[in-house]
Design an enzyme around this catalytic site. Structure first.
Site, PDB file in Angstrom:
ATOM      1  CB  ALA A 223      17.997  26.347  16.551  1.00 53.12           C
TER       2      ALA A 223
ATOM      3  N   GLY B 185      22.492  25.981  13.662  1.00 50.54           N
ATOM      4  CA  GLY B 185      22.741  24.868  14.568  1.00 50.54           C
ATOM      5  C   GLY B 185      23.099  23.594  13.818  1.00 50.54           C
TER       6      GLY B 185
ATOM      7  CD  GLU C  48      26.014  26.801  16.324  1.00 49.51           C
ATOM      8  OE1 GLU C  48      24.779  26.781  16.251  1.00 49.51           O
ATOM      9  OE2 GLU C  48      26.637  27.482  17.148  1.00 49.51           O
TER      10      GLU C  48
ATOM     11  CD  GLU D   3      23.335  30.498  13.598  1.00 52.70           C
ATOM     12  OE1 GLU D   3      23.958  30.902  12.591  1.00 52.70           O
ATOM     13  OE2 GLU D   3      23.494  29.369  14.085  1.00 52.70           O
TER      14      GLU D   3
HETATM   15  N1  3HC Z   1      12.924  26.350  12.386  1.00 51.36           N
HETATM   16  C1  3HC Z   1      11.602  26.169  12.267  1.00 51.36           C
HETATM   17  N2  3HC Z   1      10.955  26.168  11.080  1.00 51.36           N
HETATM   18  C2  3HC Z   1      11.696  26.338   9.981  1.00 51.36           C
HETATM   19  C3  3HC Z   1      13.079  26.538  10.025  1.00 51.36           C
HETATM   20  C4  3HC Z   1      13.710  26.529  11.311  1.00 51.36           C
HETATM   21  N3  3HC Z   1      15.012  26.685  11.443  1.00 51.36           N
HETATM   22  N4  3HC Z   1      13.537  26.701   8.778  1.00 51.36           N
HETATM   23  C5  3HC Z   1      12.477  26.601   7.973  1.00 51.36           C
HETATM   24  N5  3HC Z   1      11.371  26.384   8.690  1.00 51.36           N
HETATM   25  C6  3HC Z   1      10.004  26.180   8.190  1.00 51.36           C
HETATM   26  C7  3HC Z   1       9.475  27.396   7.459  1.00 51.36           C
HETATM   27  O1  3HC Z   1       8.876  28.295   8.346  1.00 51.36           O
HETATM   28  C8  3HC Z   1       8.484  26.774   6.514  1.00 51.36           C
HETATM   29  O2  3HC Z   1       7.326  26.491   7.257  1.00 51.36           O
HETATM   30  P1  3HC Z   1       5.862  26.609   6.579  1.00 51.36           P
HETATM   31  O3  3HC Z   1       5.868  25.607   5.473  1.00 51.36           O
HETATM   32  O4  3HC Z   1       4.945  26.319   7.702  1.00 51.36           O
HETATM   33  O5  3HC Z   1       5.762  28.015   6.083  1.00 51.36           O
HETATM   34  C9  3HC Z   1       9.128  25.437   6.157  1.00 51.36           C
HETATM   35  O6  3HC Z   1      10.068  25.174   7.200  1.00 51.36           O
HETATM   36  C10 3HC Z   1       9.859  25.443   4.837  1.00 51.36           C
HETATM   37  O7  3HC Z   1      10.731  26.549   4.807  1.00 51.36           O
HETATM   38  P2  3HC Z   1      10.905  27.445   3.501  1.00 51.36           P
HETATM   39  O8  3HC Z   1       9.583  27.755   2.916  1.00 51.36           O
HETATM   40  O9  3HC Z   1      11.781  28.577   3.883  1.00 51.36           O
HETATM   41  O10 3HC Z   1      11.659  26.435   2.546  1.00 51.36           O
HETATM   42  P3  3HC Z   1      12.807  26.707   1.504  1.00 51.36           P
HETATM   43  O11 3HC Z   1      13.119  25.396   0.930  1.00 51.36           O
HETATM   44  O12 3HC Z   1      12.465  27.844   0.634  1.00 51.36           O
HETATM   45  O13 3HC Z   1      14.074  27.208   2.375  1.00 51.36           O
HETATM   46  C11 3HC Z   1      15.676  27.117   4.170  1.00 51.36           C
HETATM   47  C12 3HC Z   1      14.694  26.335   3.276  1.00 51.36           C
HETATM   48  C13 3HC Z   1      16.825  27.690   3.320  1.00 51.36           C
HETATM   49  C14 3HC Z   1      16.231  26.149   5.181  1.00 51.36           C
HETATM   50  C15 3HC Z   1      14.945  28.290   4.855  1.00 51.36           C
HETATM   51  O14 3HC Z   1      13.772  27.796   5.444  1.00 51.36           O
HETATM   52  C16 3HC Z   1      15.740  28.958   5.928  1.00 51.36           C
HETATM   53  O15 3HC Z   1      16.543  29.823   5.630  1.00 51.36           O
HETATM   54  N6  3HC Z   1      15.493  28.576   7.205  1.00 51.36           N
HETATM   55  C17 3HC Z   1      16.123  29.215   8.338  1.00 51.36           C
HETATM   56  C18 3HC Z   1      17.555  28.753   8.490  1.00 51.36           C
HETATM   57  C19 3HC Z   1      18.157  29.411   9.700  1.00 51.36           C
HETATM   58  O16 3HC Z   1      18.064  30.596   9.916  1.00 51.36           O
HETATM   59  N7  3HC Z   1      18.816  28.584  10.524  1.00 51.36           N
HETATM   60  C20 3HC Z   1      19.413  29.079  11.735  1.00 51.36           C
HETATM   61  C21 3HC Z   1      18.408  28.981  12.839  1.00 51.36           C
HETATM   62  S1  3HC Z   1      18.958  29.739  14.321  1.00 51.36           S
HETATM   63  C22 3HC Z   1      20.029  28.613  14.969  1.00 51.36           C
HETATM   64  O17 3HC Z   1      20.309  27.595  14.393  1.00 51.36           O
HETATM   65  C23 3HC Z   1      20.576  28.963  16.333  1.00 51.36           C
HETATM   66  C24 3HC Z   1      21.675  28.068  16.759  1.00 51.36           C
HETATM   67  O18 3HC Z   1      22.907  28.670  16.458  1.00 51.36           O
HETATM   68  C25 3HC Z   1      21.618  27.826  18.256  1.00 51.36           C
END
Ligand code: 3HC
Length: 698
Positions: free
Chosen positions: A60, A99, A102, A122
């Site tokens: 997400a 997500g 999912e 998450e």
């Molecule tokens: N939403 C919004 N922005 C995101 C994002 C997300 N899910 N994931 C990464 N970004 C952004 C980062 O903030 C960063 O932004 P910036 O350049 O402005 O600082 C940019 O994308 C690049 O991210 P990273 O620097 O972290 O890049 P990496 O290549 O090192 O890592 C990654 C990539 C492994 C995907 C890491 O970004 C990460 O772990 N992201 C979060 C993943 C996550 O937690 N997903 C679950 C979200 S909650 C969800 O899905 C709820 C659902 O169940 C309803």
């Protein structure tokens, strides 16, 4: 366009285009709905969902959390995918997280590349999968695998996903593999491919599985709400029909997303990414680093050398004697070999890392190093001798770094003819494990030297925070008022156990007095004896000085504030230390009183935030959130609390400022100097986060 579509024969391929990570923003969700409508309109026989840029979907869009919901919502999109009456195949590659996974679970088939990362992270954001993940996952893989995926947040690779039945096949190119499968399945019935339609049964074995997992989670994720709540939802999949399970999941998600823990964890997620960005005034490319030199093969030097060797760089490690070198390299090898047992590394990796190390006792061997990090004894004279030597032998353009944790890097740089090449790279022990790297930008540090340190942090997978020069930089400077409050509380009537328990209950990995015992109480003792103490400092020094003088140096001598069992290291009260504490209170005529845990937390945590605000106001730290990152990654501050500055924000700076002013005017006022920035922000009704936002704009 966030989702593009293209027909491949009878297969409609919908490709998500939302760089850098293809997060499921509102536009992407709408794009997926539109793509499904298009597939229906065009009479496609099957559909493939893929992501552009070698990554499927990282989850997400975290930036949308806390904002008003915008339709279509993700659970609805995933349900709509599953409800399609043509086969939908997910082409899983790169990050397929949260997500994103999912969405893949909503598809009827999944093809993964071997290198893809599939996970439900998450819980790391204080949440649980909120688009059916807790209900679909256990309907696809075993109860234990589902529990592990949902409650640990750790991703798995494509091959493992295949082995556990999470995907239907692995292909080197997931997109062509998915198109091929879609072509094969085009027009086929998908009714038995809808995961949500499957039923589960609660058995004694499954129940036992959950009981065991709960205990493990409580230990691993102490204090964190989300992993337990996530396990509850997965368990519900076995006792409730799908619709009820999803309802429970949604309610829990909504509750968690608005909760303090998730807000704090989301804060830290973005804070970590911001802290490793170069300061606004820096615009340069990093210097190239192929060879690293490390001076000192002790605990710090060894850990630093391990970090670079693990990242694939050649490391020349210098010591005073062959014996010290042998000992140092022996410890490194032992640590790496321990990793083989626990499955963290392979025999071949250990051999490769060892081959990257060149031990030496001769400075000449550092001549070709691109980056030299000194990790010798923490005294200015020794550091100056080392840097004078480095100035003689290092090649032009080599970056010269000191691992000092307190000392003035300007003064160290000044003994060289090239202060622009010098900076601090402060690692935390054990350096191969601890994530924090405090990069100290000295007055003359060149921009490309700073950029090199930031690039090295990324390469070695450290979380960087840039600090300016002051005594103790960000992290250690803040410890002084924190430790002072613990000392004052002890004088006033709190026992070491009471102080430490309040802190660990709050979320700290260890209480401050236990940390003192671990580090060795003689270190603080020596540093106090090396300088002249103000009267209020002398008063606070009485307890720790006498404890050390009575031979209680901490864990290494078997006792400090606590006693340690020689066999098990188990900690218990040290009656001798307690007697010293009582005697000092008596001598000083202290009116001993009962002290509450709330007061312990308030005084210690506000002291940290106050010093943090001094540091921020002086420009030593660039952002309040950097301070939080330093404390979470270097000092054992609970991640789910978001760091000391975020904690102050969550209490409200007005309240914090009022309390600090009261303390400053009260009996222990000598220990408090309210930070002008904190008072100013409180006055304006602003938070540290507002301050960071303003700074980023301006
Ligand atoms: N939403 C919004 N922005 C995101 C994002 C997300 N899910 N994931 C990464 N970004 C952004 C980062 O903030 C960063 O932004 P910036 O350049 O402005 O600082 C940019 O994308 C690049 O991210 P990273 O620097 O972290 O890049 P990496 O290549 O090192 O890592 C990654 C990539 C492994 C995907 C890491 O970004 C990460 O772990 N992201 C979060 C993943 C996550 O937690 N997903 C679950 C979200 S909650 C969800 O899905 C709820 C659902 O169940 C309803």
């Amino acid at each position: 366009m966030s989702v593009s579509t293209k027909m491949h024969g009878s297969v409609l391929v919908a490709t998500i285009e939302n760089p850098p990570v293809n997060a499921l923003s509102h536009a992407v969700r709408q794009g997926l709905m539109d793509a499904m409508a298009e597939a229906r309109e065009k009479g496609a026989g099957a559909m493939v969902i893929a992501g552009q840029g070698g990554t499927f979907i990282a989850g997400a869009d975290i930036r949308e959390f806390g904002k008003p919901p915008m339709q279509p919502m993700l659970p609805g999109v995933v349900d709509a995918i599953e409800a399609m009456d043509i086969p939908v195949v997910a082409a899983i590659e790169g990050n397929t997280l949260g997500g994103g996974l999912e969405v893949a679970l909503g598809c009827h088939y999944r093809v993964s590349s071997p290198s893809a990362k599939l996970g439900l992270p998450e819980v790391n954001l204080g949440l649980l999968p909120g688009a059916g993940g807790t209900q679909r996952m256990p309907r696809l893989v075993s109860a234990s695998d589902a529990l592990q995926m949902v409650s640990s947040g750790a991703p798995i690779g494509g091959k493992k996903a295949d082995a556990m039945g999470l995907v239907d096949g692995v292909a080197d190119n997931a997109v062509t593999g998915a198109i091929a499968l879609a072509e094969e399945k085009a027009g086929s019935d998908v009714s038995d491919r809808r995961i949500s339609a499957r039923t589960l049964e609660m058995t004694d074995a499954v129940r036992g599985e959950f009981e065991g997992a709960r205990a493990l989670i409580a230990k691993r994720a102490r204090g964190a709400l989300a992993p337990q709540r996530a396990a509850d939802c997965v368990e519900a999949a076995f006792s409730m029909p799908y619709r009820d399970g999803v309802k429970k999941e949604r309610e829990t998600f909504v509750e968690l997303v608005a909760g303090e823990q998730s807000i704090a964890l989301r804060h830290i997620f973005f804070a970590e990414r911001a802290s490793s960005k170069p300061p606004k005034d820096v615009d340069a490319a990093p210097r190239e680093v192929k060879k690293v030199g490390v001076i000192g093969a002790g605990t710090m030097g060894g850990g630093i050398a391990m970090t670079y060797a693990e990242a694939g760089l050649s490391v020349t490690i210098l010591e005073m004697s062959d014996e010290a070198l042998k000992r140092g390299i022996g410890v490194m090898e032992k640590n790496w070999r321990r990793g083989i047992k626990s499955g963290r590394s392979t025999e071949a990796q250990v051999e490769e890392r060892l081959a990257r190390l060149t031990p030496t006792t001769d400075y000449e061997d550092l001549r070709d190093a691109d980056l030299i990090i000194e990790a010798v004894f923490e005294t200015m004279d020794i550091k100056k001798t080392v840097f004078t030597k480095l100035d003689e032998i290092a090649k032009p353009g080599a970056v010269l770094a000191s691992n000092t944790s307190y000392l003035n890097v300007n003064e160290i740089a000044a003994v060289t003819s090239r202060p622009e090449d010098v900076l601090g790279m402060h690692y935390f022990s054990p350096a191969n494990i601890m994530k924090l790297l405090e990069i100290v930008r000295a007055d003359k540090t060149a921009d490309d030297v700073l950029m090199t340190a930031l690039a090295m942090a990324k390469k070695t997978r450290k979380t960087a925070v840039v600090a300016g020069v002051c005594d103790g930089f960000i992290g250690n400077r803040m410890l002084s008022p924190y430790i002072a409050q613990a000392g004052a509380l002890m004088l006033e009537g709190a026992s070491p156990e009471q102080i430490d328990k309040a802190l660990t209950d709050f979320g700290w990995a260890m209480g401050v007095l236990s940390v003192g015992d671990l580090a060795g109480l003689d270190i603080g003792y020596k540093s106090r004896k090396d300088r002249t103490l103000a009267p209020h400092e002398q008063r606070l020094a009485m307890i720790p000085d006498r404890i050390v003088e009575a031979g209680h140096l901490g864990q290494k001598s078997g006792s400090g504030y606590y006693k340690y069992d020689p066999e098990t290291r188990a900690k218990s009260a040290n009656p001798e230390a307690d007697a010293i504490i009582a005697a000092v209170r008596g001598e000083l005529g202290v009116n001993v009183r009962d002290i509450s845990s709330d007061e312990i937390i308030e005084r210690t945590q506000f002291a940290l935030a106050n010093e943090g605000a001094h540091i921020l106001g002086e420009g030593i730290a660039q952002r309040a959130s950097d301070i939080d990152v330093a404390y979470v990654h270097g000092y054992g501050y609970a991640r789910w609390r978001g760091g000391p500055m975020h904690y102050a924000d969550s209490v409200g700076l007005k309240v914090v400022a009022e309390k600090i002013k009261q303390y400053a005017e009260g009996e222990g006022g000598v220990y408090w100097t309210p930070a002008p920035l904190l008072l100013e922000l409180a006055e304006k009704g602003m938070s540290f986060a507002d301050y960071d936002r303003e700074q980023a704009k301006g």
